[in-house]
Design a protein around this motif. Structure first.
Motif, mmCIF file in Angstrom:
data_model
loop_
_atom_site.group_PDB
_atom_site.id
_atom_site.type_symbol
_atom_site.label_atom_id
_atom_site.label_comp_id
_atom_site.label_asym_id
_atom_site.label_seq_id
_atom_site.Cartn_x
_atom_site.Cartn_y
_atom_site.Cartn_z
ATOM 1 N N VAL A 15 33.108 42.683 45.005
ATOM 2 C CA VAL A 15 34.050 41.804 44.302
ATOM 3 C C VAL A 15 33.939 42.147 42.820
ATOM 4 O O VAL A 15 32.832 42.233 42.273
ATOM 5 C CB VAL A 15 33.712 40.319 44.538
ATOM 6 C CG1 VAL A 15 34.594 39.412 43.683
ATOM 7 C CG2 VAL A 15 33.849 39.976 46.021
ATOM 8 N N GLU A 16 35.085 42.371 42.204
ATOM 9 C CA GLU A 16 35.124 42.690 40.771
ATOM 10 C C GLU A 16 34.383 41.589 39.991
ATOM 11 O O GLU A 16 34.610 40.400 40.239
ATOM 12 C CB GLU A 16 36.600 42.749 40.356
ATOM 13 C CG GLU A 16 36.881 43.278 38.980
ATOM 14 C CD GLU A 16 38.366 43.061 38.619
ATOM 15 O OE1 GLU A 16 38.679 43.123 37.419
ATOM 16 O OE2 GLU A 16 39.182 42.810 39.541
ATOM 17 N N LEU A 17 33.514 41.973 39.072
ATOM 18 C CA LEU A 17 32.693 40.967 38.380
ATOM 19 C C LEU A 17 33.554 39.899 37.706
ATOM 20 O O LEU A 17 33.230 38.711 37.763
ATOM 21 C CB LEU A 17 31.781 41.640 37.357
ATOM 22 C CG LEU A 17 30.656 42.493 37.969
ATOM 23 C CD1 LEU A 17 29.820 43.137 36.861
ATOM 24 C CD2 LEU A 17 29.775 41.645 38.879
ATOM 25 N N ALA A 18 34.645 40.321 37.077
ATOM 26 C CA ALA A 18 35.488 39.365 36.355
ATOM 27 C C ALA A 18 36.215 38.408 37.304
ATOM 28 O O ALA A 18 36.810 37.415 36.864
ATOM 29 C CB ALA A 18 36.506 40.098 35.480
ATOM 30 N N ARG A 19 36.162 38.691 38.606
ATOM 31 C CA ARG A 19 36.748 37.795 39.612
ATOM 32 C C ARG A 19 35.683 37.052 40.405
ATOM 33 O O ARG A 19 36.021 36.305 41.336
ATOM 34 C CB ARG A 19 37.588 38.607 40.605
ATOM 35 C CG ARG A 19 38.748 39.329 39.963
ATOM 36 C CD ARG A 19 39.843 38.370 39.563
ATOM 37 N NE ARG A 19 41.039 39.092 39.183
ATOM 38 C CZ ARG A 19 42.246 38.548 39.160
ATOM 39 N NH1 ARG A 19 42.407 37.272 39.454
ATOM 40 N NH2 ARG A 19 43.293 39.264 38.810
ATOM 41 N N SER A 20 34.438 37.266 40.090
ATOM 42 C CA SER A 20 33.373 36.686 40.918
ATOM 43 C C SER A 20 33.321 35.159 40.803
ATOM 44 O O SER A 20 32.781 34.499 41.683
ATOM 45 C CB SER A 20 32.014 37.301 40.557
ATOM 46 O OG SER A 20 31.659 37.033 39.221
ATOM 47 N N ASN A 54 34.186 36.888 31.885
ATOM 48 C CA ASN A 54 33.920 38.277 31.554
ATOM 49 C C ASN A 54 33.232 38.386 30.194
ATOM 50 O O ASN A 54 33.870 38.130 29.188
ATOM 51 C CB ASN A 54 35.248 39.043 31.528
ATOM 52 C CG ASN A 54 35.048 40.537 31.494
ATOM 53 O OD1 ASN A 54 33.948 41.035 31.642
ATOM 54 N ND2 ASN A 54 36.137 41.255 31.263
ATOM 55 N N PRO A 55 31.939 38.721 30.143
ATOM 56 C CA PRO A 55 31.101 39.015 31.299
ATOM 57 C C PRO A 55 30.928 37.783 32.191
ATOM 58 O O PRO A 55 30.815 36.664 31.672
ATOM 59 C CB PRO A 55 29.759 39.435 30.700
ATOM 60 C CG PRO A 55 29.912 39.467 29.225
ATOM 61 C CD PRO A 55 31.208 38.860 28.869
#
Lengths: 194, 194
Positions: A15-20, A54-55
């Motif tokens: 999962v993309e970090l910015a979508r976690s 994000n982060p």
């Protein structure tokens, strides 16, 4: 109920970090796993939430009396695992026993797989996993048992979370929300507006 | 769907402060209401959780760009309102508009009642309300948009929460959990273990 993956394997996709944050946005109960120098533990935590996009960051309360706290203080790492309804019994059990009385993984037959970026294990059968590194904020940790952490890797079971949305194919795979005293709610019906 | 209370009234009963965490434990989306010197606002927040039992505390993320932030910074107070499914549309609407473009209460016909201990209003039709006073922690507020607060009064609709447990008589009265983009989940089926 999902077919169990082979021993030591997980059904996981990145999962993309910015979508976690989407893995926690709906407020599920979490399992906090931790490890340090050959010791490991897992506890339940309802008091966990996303903190930033994000982060990607999270916040979680880890009581100072727990073995988890000792391991997180020592390692600076943990994983937030998001259990399914099939794991409600286990979630209650690990939330009401201490790792100081013996390794919970062995005692309860909890299958795990290695994480990518932290020493804490990923718990098999969960719907999602957020690997986290503590952002040292001693005043929060000591005064409020509150830990802020950066999400350094995130995964979800692609049968349950894909295209940045949860979709539960059956009741056993739904995420769960803790009330009290062994009482949970399953994540319920989807409601779309407007 | 609950019958609407008379204008300016709410179906509310007191919740013991040390039990107020139960109103948030299952991770519902919240509405943060605020007021200061004749200005008021309401926004949606999924990033809210209980932080302590006694004294009862909560943590909530309030973005620095919002009018809510300005009012909370100025007043040191807010209310976490827990909306029902019947308010899902409103929750999405107030989460996607700014109070700087005009009073949201007037624009969206949001009924309110006075709180007991803070200036921020209680939003009618909600399932529960936590009146909160900010615990000044400038590093969290400025660095992470994170507010810690003490719960100074708590109430719930006694048709939905009594004897320290949620029980939803119908679908419209269920609490809701935010996913993204106008997509929520209702609080689902009760699951009891072991």
């Amino acid at each position: 109920m999902p077919t169990s993956p082979p021993a030591g394997a997980l059904y996981r996709a990145p999962v993309e970090l910015a979508r976690s944050y989407l893995l926690l946005n709906h407020g599920p109960v979490t399992l906090v796993s931790s490890a340090h120098r050959g010791r490991r533990n897992v506890m339940a935590a309802s008091w966990a939430m996303a903190l930033d996009f994000n982060p990607a960051k999270v916040a979680v309360v880890i009581d100072r009396r727990t073995l988890t706290r000792e391991l997180v203080d020592a390692s600076g790492e943990f994983v937030l695992n998001v259990p399914t309804r099939a794991l409600a019994g286990l979630t209650f059990t690990v939330g009401n026993s201490s790792g100081r009385d013996g390794d919970k993984f062995a005692r309860h037959g909890i299958a795990t797989a290695p994480a990518d970026r932290v020493a804490a294990p990923l718990i098999a059968g969960c719907a999602a996993w957020l690997e986290c590194r503590v952002i040292p904020e001693p005043r929060n940790q000591q005064g409020y048992d509150l830990f802020l952490a950066e999400v350094v890797a995130a995964h979800a079971d692609p049968r349950l979370f894909s295209d940045n949305r949860w979709h539960f194919p059956d009741d056993a795979s739904r995420t769960i929300h803790y009330q009290a005293g062994g009482s949970f709610f399953a994540t319920g019906e989807a409601v779309s507006v407007p």
